[in-house]
Design a protein around this motif. Structure first.
Motif, PDB file in Angstrom:
ATOM      1  N   ILE A 172       0.854  -1.190   0.000  1.00  0.00           N
ATOM      2  CA  ILE A 172       0.000   0.000   0.000  1.00  0.00           C
ATOM      3  C   ILE A 172       0.891   1.240   0.000  1.00  0.00           C
ATOM      4  N   LYS A 173       0.316   2.318  -0.499  1.00  0.00           N
ATOM      5  CA  LYS A 173       1.069   3.572  -0.572  1.00  0.00           C
ATOM      6  C   LYS A 173       0.199   4.711  -0.071  1.00  0.00           C
ATOM      7  N   SER A 174       0.766   5.535   0.768  1.00  0.00           N
ATOM      8  CA  SER A 174       0.052   6.691   1.293  1.00  0.00           C
ATOM      9  C   SER A 174       0.814   7.961   0.956  1.00  0.00           C
ATOM     10  N   SER A 175       0.070   8.943   0.489  1.00  0.00           N
ATOM     11  CA  SER A 175       0.658  10.230   0.121  1.00  0.00           C
ATOM     12  C   SER A 175       0.237  11.293   1.124  1.00  0.00           C
ATOM     13  N   GLY A 176       1.112  12.240   1.384  1.00  0.00           N
ATOM     14  CA  GLY A 176       0.783  13.348   2.275  1.00  0.00           C
ATOM     15  C   GLY A 176      -0.070  14.408   1.608  1.00  0.00           C
ATOM     16  N   ASP A 177      -0.351  14.247   0.306  1.00  0.00           N
ATOM     17  CA  ASP A 177      -1.172  15.224  -0.417  1.00  0.00           C
ATOM     18  C   ASP A 177      -2.587  15.276   0.153  1.00  0.00           C
ATOM     19  N   ILE A 178      -3.204  16.443   0.052  1.00  0.00           N
ATOM     20  CA  ILE A 178      -4.560  16.661   0.553  1.00  0.00           C
ATOM     21  C   ILE A 178      -5.483  16.966  -0.623  1.00  0.00           C
ATOM     22  N   GLY A 179      -6.562  16.175  -0.773  1.00  0.00           N
ATOM     23  CA  GLY A 179      -7.499  16.428  -1.860  1.00  0.00           C
ATOM     24  C   GLY A 179      -8.954  16.366  -1.461  1.00  0.00           C
ATOM     25  N   TYR A 180      -9.236  16.033  -0.201  1.00  0.00           N
ATOM     26  CA  TYR A 180     -10.618  15.797   0.225  1.00  0.00           C
ATOM     27  C   TYR A 180     -10.957  16.683   1.421  1.00  0.00           C
ATOM     28  N   ILE A 181     -12.130  17.311   1.374  1.00  0.00           N
ATOM     29  CA  ILE A 181     -12.629  18.122   2.477  1.00  0.00           C
ATOM     30  C   ILE A 181     -13.814  17.388   3.099  1.00  0.00           C
ATOM     31  N   TYR A 182     -13.634  16.967   4.336  1.00  0.00           N
ATOM     32  CA  TYR A 182     -14.649  16.184   5.036  1.00  0.00           C
ATOM     33  C   TYR A 182     -15.398  17.079   6.019  1.00  0.00           C
ATOM     34  N   TYR A 183     -16.688  17.227   5.777  1.00  0.00           N
ATOM     35  CA  TYR A 183     -17.517  18.028   6.660  1.00  0.00           C
ATOM     36  C   TYR A 183     -18.039  17.147   7.784  1.00  0.00           C
ATOM     37  N   VAL A 184     -17.548  17.401   8.981  1.00  0.00           N
ATOM     38  CA  VAL A 184     -17.833  16.535  10.120  1.00  0.00           C
ATOM     39  C   VAL A 184     -19.317  16.624  10.480  1.00  0.00           C
ATOM     40  N   PRO A 185     -20.011  15.477  10.543  1.00  0.00           N
ATOM     41  CA  PRO A 185     -21.435  15.491  10.875  1.00  0.00           C
ATOM     42  C   PRO A 185     -21.660  15.583  12.381  1.00  0.00           C
ATOM     43  N   ASN A 186     -22.902  15.700  12.750  1.00  0.00           N
ATOM     44  CA  ASN A 186     -23.283  15.608  14.160  1.00  0.00           C
ATOM     45  C   ASN A 186     -23.326  14.132  14.516  1.00  0.00           C
ATOM     46  N   TRP A 187     -22.263  13.656  15.171  1.00  0.00           N
ATOM     47  CA  TRP A 187     -22.130  12.223  15.411  1.00  0.00           C
ATOM     48  C   TRP A 187     -23.280  11.661  16.235  1.00  0.00           C
ATOM     49  N   GLU A 188     -23.742  12.406  17.226  1.00  0.00           N
ATOM     50  CA  GLU A 188     -24.781  11.892  18.110  1.00  0.00           C
ATOM     51  C   GLU A 188     -26.090  11.647  17.357  1.00  0.00           C
ATOM     52  N   SER A 189     -26.448  12.566  16.483  1.00  0.00           N
ATOM     53  CA  SER A 189     -27.699  12.400  15.741  1.00  0.00           C
ATOM     54  C   SER A 189     -27.545  11.394  14.598  1.00  0.00           C
ATOM     55  N   LYS A 190     -26.364  11.359  13.960  1.00  0.00           N
ATOM     56  CA  LYS A 190     -26.159  10.453  12.834  1.00  0.00           C
ATOM     57  C   LYS A 190     -26.132   9.002  13.275  1.00  0.00           C
TER      58      LYS A 190
END
Length: 327
Positions: A206-224
């Motif tokens: 496997i290969k992991s890159s330090g590049d950033i391409g994704y913006i994750y909008y954190v949900p309301n964990w308790e309700s989800k």
């Protein structure tokens, strides 16, 4: 795509009542610098205008295909996408998130014939990004650089809080198809994590890159995740998949999932679940001597390990749950 040309990447987006964010998500995907992809929009029985929006994109762009199904949850939507994907590689995006123009390029630039699984970084946020040059100083960043054996990379993923997501990963469709890797539709929590552990059974490099391409909008964990289903089975699968990779070798990930499995078993006894004894018998067969590596009170774990007929250990566990505030 032109004619019968096979795309390099299939992007699967499960869609449910996402009309508020869907245009933002799809537009960011269609703005990729790397254009050799297909986009599968899976309308999971939406009750708003999401289905219509999916159809409009499919009508405007030949790379987009829209599918409609009765509501069955995100896992069933993703599985429908996997059933219809034709790209050499597969990745995912959530309908309420966005990607930077370099997202697919970050993946593809790190692929080669020997790599089975590609990872890239992401940032969490609650506000819309404005450009690819945006500074991430006020956002939490998740990434690490690595290329090597799967077992080492898996531990690094967990250490960097990146194991439980599918949209920062690129998967070989040949592995998914050859080994029937899919999402477990009985889980509505950590289904991404189980999918990743299942897929990793068949990876070498496997290969992991330090590049950033994704913006994750954190949900309301308790309700989800207000109602988490089948937690005992979920934690069983997590433990067994990791145990299959590392065997009896102890490491933080193995011990963590063993702890989750034990906690879900004890919860059944604490709640006087009618099937707790049969679950205990299953647990004992699955875990065996590994239970002795846990941090559970030594009398309790030895009772579980030694009680072949499981006549004594149910009483010990019940007493443990009544006398201990935690495991």
């Amino acid at each position: 795509m032109k004619g019968n040309q096979v795309p390099l990447v299939s992007i699967i987006v499960p869609v449910y009542n996402a009309e508020k964010y869907l245009n933002r998500c799809v537009d960011s995907i269609l703005s990729q610098a790397m254009t050799d992809f297909e986009l599968l929009l899976i309308d999971d029985g939406s009750k708003d205008e999401s289905g219509r929006i999916c159809d409009e994109y499919a009508a405007k762009d030949a790379r987009v295909r829209a599918f409609h199904k009765p509501n069955g949850g995100v896992s069933s939507a993703r599985n429908l996408g996997l059933d219809n994907a034709i790209g050499k590689w597969v990745t995912f995006c959530d309908a309420d998130d966005v990607v930077l123009p370099s997202w697919l390029s970050n993946f593809i630039d790190n692929t080669c014939s020997s790599v089975d699984y590609v990872i890239q970084g992401f940032v969490t946020d609650k506000a819309m990004f404005e450009s690819e040059d945006v500074e991430f100083t006020n956002r939490r960043k998740f990434s690490f650089s690595f290329e090597g054996p799967m077992k080492e990379g898996l531990l690094l993923m967990n250490n960097n809080s990146m194991l439980g997501y599918v949209w920062c990963k690129l998967y070989k469709r040949s592995i998914i198809e050859n080994f029937n890797v899919s999402f477990n539709e009985s889980y509505n929590y950590q289904e991404d994590l189980v999918f990743n552990l299942n897929y990793l059974q068949y990876c070498k490099i496997i290969k992991s890159s330090g590049d950033i391409g994704y913006i994750y909008y954190v949900p309301n964990w308790e309700s989800k995740y207000e109602n988490k289903t089948n937690l005992f089975e979920l934690n069983r699968d997590k433990f067994l998949l990791v145990h299959n990779i590392y065997g009896e070798k102890n490491n933080p990930l193995s011990l963590h999932f063993l702890g989750d499995y034990i906690a879900s078993l004890f919860l059944l006894f604490k709640m006087n679940n009618s099937g707790c004894r049969s679950k205990l018998i299953e647990f004992r067969k699955n875990v065996g001597v590994s239970v002795l590596h846990s941090n559970v009170f030594f009398v309790t774990k030895w009772a579980i390990f030694l009680d072949v007929t499981c006549l004594v250990s149910p009483v010990v566990i019940w007493m443990h749950t009544k006398l201990k505030t935690s495991t």
